[in-house]
Enzyme design. Sequence first.
Site, PDB file in Angstrom:
ATOM      1  N   LYS A  26       2.472   8.832  20.020  1.00 48.67           N
ATOM      2  CA  LYS A  26       1.711   9.008  18.778  1.00 48.67           C
ATOM      3  C   LYS A  26       0.253   8.573  18.978  1.00 48.67           C
ATOM      4  CE  LYS A  26       2.181   8.506  13.819  1.00 48.67           C
ATOM      5  NZ  LYS A  26       2.696   7.721  12.705  1.00 48.67           N
TER       6      LYS A  26
ATOM      7  N   GLY B 285       0.833  -1.201   0.000  1.00 55.30           N
ATOM      8  CA  GLY B 285       0.000   0.000   0.000  1.00 55.30           C
ATOM      9  C   GLY B 285       0.867   1.250   0.000  1.00 55.30           C
TER      10      GLY B 285
ATOM     11  N   ALA C 218       2.520   9.120   3.202  1.00 52.77           N
ATOM     12  CA  ALA C 218       2.386   8.686   1.804  1.00 52.77           C
ATOM     13  C   ALA C 218       0.921   8.419   1.528  1.00 52.77           C
ATOM     14  CB  ALA C 218       3.205   7.431   1.566  1.00 52.77           C
TER      15      ALA C 218
ATOM     16  N   SER D 194      -5.840   9.990   8.496  1.00 56.67           N
ATOM     17  CA  SER D 194      -6.012   8.713   7.799  1.00 56.67           C
ATOM     18  C   SER D 194      -7.372   8.105   8.144  1.00 56.67           C
ATOM     19  CB  SER D 194      -4.889   7.744   8.180  1.00 56.67           C
ATOM     20  OG  SER D 194      -4.860   7.588   9.583  1.00 56.67           O
TER      21      SER D 194
END
Length: 294
Positions: A177, A8, A121, A249
């Site tokens: 995170k 991916g 990305a 995301s």
Amino acid sequence: MIAILGAGSMGRLWAAMLPAGQVAFVPRPGQMPDPVCYRFQAIEGKSLSVTIPWLQPGQSPELLLVTTKAGDTLEALKDALPSIASSTPIVLFQNGLGSQQQVSETWPQRPVLAASTTEGANRPAPGLTVHAGCGATWVGALNPTGQPLVNRVAQQLAKSGLEVHPEQDILGRLWQKLVINAGINAFTAILDCPNGAILKQPYYQQWINPLCEEISRLLAAAGQPQQTPEALRESIEAVARKTAANTSSMRADVLTGRPTEIDFINGYLARLGQQHGIATPVNQMLTEQVQQLN
Ligand SMILES: NC(=O)c1ccc[n+]([C@@H]2O[C@H](COP(=O)([O-])OP(=O)(O)OC[C@H]3O[C@@H](n4cnc5c(N)ncnc54)[C@H](OP(=O)(O)O)[C@@H]3O)[C@@H](O)[C@H]2O)c1
């Protein structure tokens, strides 16, 4: 040879950046289709054509990067690992927490490492992968077998030209995170807005303080450095402001009808609360609301 499981966005970024001819994607069982060909748009805008072969039977990679989504990782590795030497280091790139523990508990003898990356990305069109954000990657061991390999793996990844650092406390970095993702991603998905726009929304303002109180208690229970709810809110909002125009995301997954990683972000925190007897109604509510969007 570096093998990559998960062709991916993240997998294609590393495949394009690592030295040509030294990377292969791991096929699904029974699949050996044509090589993976795509255009890769580098951070400075330069575009190049990339062709990555599939790992062939009998080839033994010196490193395995795992770039599947968190929810696919365990099953993907169950299929892939039987043909990969038990000494090959496994580097997990998943966001959130929970999938990393599943892997290191399922294969305690294998060297398992995790990477936390701020590289970005995406694939805005079929056959195109864009390096959308330039950041850094930290890699560290999740189990004792992985510990002696951290520096070597960091050096192998640095051959990409991306910024890579060995990290002694990778779990701490994954937690940092996770905290930010837990305070931003679900809100952006539920409110269907970019990161910065959550801050003025009444729904966010209603739930962010009780959410940060839950996370503060969970950090202590997990043995992570104590942070007050106020400090957590400040960190979350600093990132929301810095990435104000970005689509998370999780929102992107909802908009494109793909499964989100909510079970490994707020869902992970809710499960951890159950284990430690800490009430997590806000994490539970956010998890359920995002699951309903799917
Ligand atoms: N993209 C980023 O900028 C970024 C940044 C930081 C962290 N991450 C993390 O990196 C992970 C991957 O993200 P991504 O954006 O690269 O996701 P993605 O574009 O959805 O890529 C995941 C890939 O894994 C493949 N896959 C799923 N199950 C598989 C299996 N059993 N065997 C082989 N391949 C399989 C998928 O194939 P199909 O599409 O055919 O199902 C897909 O190509 C996530 O945990 C994400 O949170 C991503």
